[in-house]
Structures are given as structure tokens and as C-alpha cells.
Write a protein that holds these residues in place. Structure first.
Motif, short mmCIF file in Angstrom:
data_model
loop_
_atom_site.label_atom_id
_atom_site.label_comp_id
_atom_site.label_asym_id
_atom_site.label_seq_id
_atom_site.Cartn_x
_atom_site.Cartn_y
_atom_site.Cartn_z
N SER A 50 1.27 -0.82 0.19
CA SER A 50 0.09 0.05 -0.08
C SER A 50 1.19 0.98 -0.15
CB SER A 50 -0.96 0.09 1.41
OG SER A 50 -1.90 -1.06 1.42
N PHE A 52 1.06 5.50 -0.35
CA PHE A 52 0.55 7.04 0.88
C PHE A 52 1.38 8.22 0.73
CE2 PHE A 52 -1.23 4.05 3.10
CZ PHE A 52 -2.82 4.06 2.99
N PHE A 169 -3.95 0.78 9.71
CA PHE A 169 -3.90 2.74 9.43
C PHE A 169 -4.85 3.41 10.38
CE2 PHE A 169 -4.72 1.63 4.75
CZ PHE A 169 -3.62 0.66 4.72
N SER A 382 -7.75 4.63 4.70
CA SER A 382 -7.32 6.65 4.73
C SER A 382 -6.38 6.15 5.89
CB SER A 382 -7.97 7.69 4.11
OG SER A 382 -8.85 6.68 5.39
N THR A 391 -2.44 11.55 0.40
CA THR A 391 -3.34 10.98 -0.96
C THR A 391 -2.74 9.09 -1.48
OG1 THR A 391 -3.10 12.53 -2.19
CG2 THR A 391 -3.70 11.14 -3.31
N ARG A 392 -4.11 8.68 -0.91
CA ARG A 392 -3.54 6.96 -1.35
C ARG A 392 -2.65 6.83 -2.83
NH1 ARG A 392 -5.61 1.82 0.86
NH2 ARG A 392 -4.07 0.46 0.35
N GLN A 394 -2.03 3.76 -5.56
CA GLN A 394 -2.00 3.07 -6.37
C GLN A 394 -0.83 2.43 -7.44
OE1 GLN A 394 -4.63 0.82 -5.21
NE2 GLN A 394 -5.98 1.79 -4.34
#
Length: 411
Positions: A50, A52, A169, A382, A391-392, A394
């Protein structure tokens, strides 16, 4: 990835802590990932990275302390898997010091920054976790400027599911916020841990509930059809490559309102309508009257499991019969019965069902079903850290464990 789909917690026998001495069993989901890791050697198929983008006054040392607090709280992040006489068991380290390495990447253009981010994703996707040695998670930071960082977290699927990411998270935000405000960076101890659940799961399945539900699935999945003959424009490889790509679609609010009205009329849910539609489409595309779809379920009925990190997910096989040329409403009622019966028998792990049913194996396909439907009932994740714009991000290159996987997220 895990779906809740409005499941209500049910009353079951409470999960109690077990002694940490002696052999600690794996859950059935962990056991399957352990076996698959042995099969797919030198291929990092089950990594879950993941990413960010963090813009603003980021406090690196506070974040490092927050990751350490997370590891101190959750045994799963300190767990490895040893093998004794070919049988795996969990090994939980009492402590584990973690690092969050920082890579300076200043002076890059936006295009170069995007390239660095995707390269970091690719490295994490290809990273070969060692289940016996661990640790089975990684975290790293790219610094583009003093107020601009990219964070990537990577986990092996054997220690977490999508719900676990939400727990991670939330705990990171709690710990980081405390440190940001000048308080101690700590997290409270948990009453039970994942290994307690693994022990409880095995005891449950050895009792009458497990035997009854396993009998249901053996009947339900008797006389399996051949693999779903999906039309493709390329020849199927002899072995699964797991190379995948993602396509995003957005449906209108008007369509959603129409579906909700249909659900009200038929006593169904949005998931049931989506499942019926997908199965009808596959029936039309393949000419097959016996359509099997896989769908993950959270596997966290008990409230005390909601705050744990671990692989709780189970996979349900949803098998619909199209014989008799049913109308759309008839099909929806058939699907409703299929889903409700599956939910009532959700405690038996798919891994145990697979062993009992023992379908014909094909190394180019997944067994029993080749299409998965997953409806998320939570956000995609988030990380609201104080005074930061987060901001995520991908990855562009992804693994696809099935021929088709459909994720639905209502927002």
C-alpha cells in the motif's frame, strides 16, 4: 480483500487466550498460504503493498515510533512460521525492533517522482518474504522534499487481510497523533491475539458445528462442472502467471437507486443483485448452466476480533443453477437462497472444503471457481495523519489470482 456486506456479529463461544508455550497451530487460511508459498517458490504472489503520498510537516521519528508501537501491540507482526517434520506452526517473537528506511530523492521532476513511486511498488511486489525468518512486513519512505514523502507498506497475505489494513491505518494514526501532540507513542494491549483465534477455529471445526457445515458444503459442491470456459483473445498459459491489470468503472447514482428499489421489492441485497447479474453474464458468455463464483467473507463475527491484525477471511463458493430458463426475478430468488445458505455455513474454511471435495486440478486455473466477486462495505483505506495531506497511491502493476476479480465499492 474482505467484504462485510452488512453481516451482523453473531453470538458464539468466546475466544480465550491460549498458552504461548508448546506448538501454536496455524489458522486454516494461514495454512493454505503457507502451502502456496511452498508451491510458488521464487514468486512473490501474495504481497500486499500500500502506498501514500504525504505532503506537509512529516515527523519521521514519531512515525518510526508509531510503527514500533504497532508491532509491539500486534503479535501477528512478530510472527514467523517454522516447520517441524513438515508441519508448520506459528513462532511469535516477544519483541521485534523495526526500521523505516528513508531514501532521499530530491530534485526530481513530477514524471521522475511518479517513476520512482511505481519502481518502489514494483520492488515491493517482487520482494521475497521468508516465512520462516521474517519479518513478514516492510515499510519504507521516499523523500522528495522536506514536506513531500511517499510511504509504502508491504505485508505478506499470510498475516493480514483487507480489514487488517484498516486496523493498521487506525492504530498508526492513533500512535502518530499522540506523538505529534507531544505524548507517549504507545498503544493499549489487546485482550486476545490472532493465535488465540487460530486455536479457537480448530476447536470449533472439530465439534458438531464444523461437522454439520462441512456436510453442507460436500453436498453443495458434489459433481463439480468443468472449469468455466471464459472466452479470451490469448491462449491460456500452461501455468498461472498471476500477471494482471485493473480497469475502473463508475456506475451512476440513478442506477444505484433503481437497484435499491428492486432490492426492496424482492427482499434482496445489493450484493445479491450484483452476483445474479454477474452469474447471468457468465452464463450467457459461456453457455454454461452451472455457474460457480467465489466471494470472500470477513470471518470476524465476534466483536473482539474487529481490532486484530490477521488473515481471518474465508471464501464462500456461490453456485447457481440456470436450468429451466429462469426469469430475472426467478434468478434473483435462486441467488438469494444460495447466498443465505452460504452465510449460514460460513465457518468451514475454504481450505478444508477444498481438501474434502478434492476437485480435478489444473495448474493453469484456480480450483472450483475462476471468478471472484468482492463487495467492500468500507473505504479503500485512508491515513489521516495530523497536518498532512495524505493521498492513497495505487500500483500500476498488480497480481491477479483469478481469471476475473470484481471489486465493488459503494461511495
Amino acid at each position: 480483500a474482505i467484504a462485510l456486506r452488512g453481516e451482523e456479529p453473531t453470538e458464539t463461544v468466546g475466544i480465550l487466550p491460549v498458552a504461548r508455550n508448546g506448538t501454536l497451530p496455524l489458522s486454516f487460511a494461514q495454512e493454505r498460504f503457507w502451502v502456496l508459498d511452498k508451491i510458488h517458490t521464487n514468486r512473490a504472489v501474495f504481497n500486499a503493498p500500500s502506498g501514500f503520498r504525504l505532503r506537509g510537516p512529516f515527523q519521521l521519528e514519531v512515525f518510526r515510533d508509531s510503527v514500533q508501537a504497532l508491532v509491539d501491540r500486534h503479535e501477528t507482526l512478530r510472527t514467523t512460521f517454522a516447520s517441524v517434520d513438515g508441519e508448520p506452526h506459528q513462532v511469535i517473537a516477544p519483541t521485534l525492533s523495526v526500521e523505516v528506511p528513508l531514501q532521499a530523492c530530491s530534485g526530481l521532476s513530477k514524471e521522475e517522482q511518479a517513476g520512482m513511486i511505481q519502481h518502489a511498488f514494483l520492488e515491493e511486489k517482487r520482494f521475497q518474504f521468508d516465512l520462516a525468518c521474517g519479518p513478514l512486513f516492510r515499510s519504507r519512505l521516499l523523500r522528495f522534499a522536506e514536506d513531500d514523502h511517499f510511504l509504502v507498506l508491504n505485508f505478506h497475505h499470510i498475516i493480514l487481510d483487507a480489514w487488517s489494513l484498516e486496523v493498521i491505518f487506525k492504530d498508526l494514526v492513533t500512535a502518530y497523533t499522540a506523538g505529534f501532540m507531544g505524548h507517549a507513542v504507545t498503544l493499549p494491549a489487546l485482550p486476545i491475539q490472532y493465535v488465540d483465534y487460530a486455536h479457537w477455529q480448530r476447536e470449533l471445526l472439530e465439534g458438531p458445528i464444523g461437522r454439520e457445515q462441512l456436510a453442507f458444503w460436500k453436498t453443495k459442491l458434489a459433481q463439480l462442472p468443468p472449469a468455466l470456459p471464459l472466452p479470451t483473445d490469448y491462449a491460456r498459459p500452461a501455468l498461472q502467471t498471476f500477471r494482471g491489470a485493473r480497469e475502473r468503472l463508475k456506475f451512476s447514482a440513478e442506477l444505484l437507486a433503481t437497484l435499491r428499489a428492486l432490492n426492496h421489492q424482492e427482499g434482496t441485497t445489493l450484493f445479491m443483485v450484483l452476483l445474479a447479474t454477474l452469474q447471468f453474464l457468465l452464463h450467457r458468455l459461456t453457455g454454461t448452466h452451472d455457474i460457480l463464483i467465489g466471494s470472500p467473507i470477513a470471518g470476524r463475527d465476534q466483536q473482539e476480533l474487529h481490532g486484530l491484525i490477521g488473515c481471518f477471511l474465508n471464501t464462500l463458493v456461490l453456485r447457481t443453477d440456470f436450468s429451466g430458463d429462469p426469469t430475472g426475478r426467478d434468478l434473483l430468488q435462486r441467488v438469494r437462497d444460495v447466498v443465505l445458505n452460504a452465510y449460514e455455513n460460513q465457518n468451514v474454511p475454504f481450505e478444508k472444503i477444498l481438501a474434502e471435495v478434492d476437485p480435478v486440478r489444473d495448474p493453469s486455473r484456480t480450483p472450483i471457481f475462476q471468478v471472484l466477486l468482492n463487495m467492500h462495505s468500507f473505504d479503500d483505506g485512508s491515513l489521516p495523519l495530523p497536518e498532512l495531506s495524505v493521498t492513497r497511491v495505487q500500483p500500476t502493476n498488480i497480481n491477479s489470482l483469478f481469471d476475473i476479480t470484481l471489486y465493488f465499492l459503494e461511495s
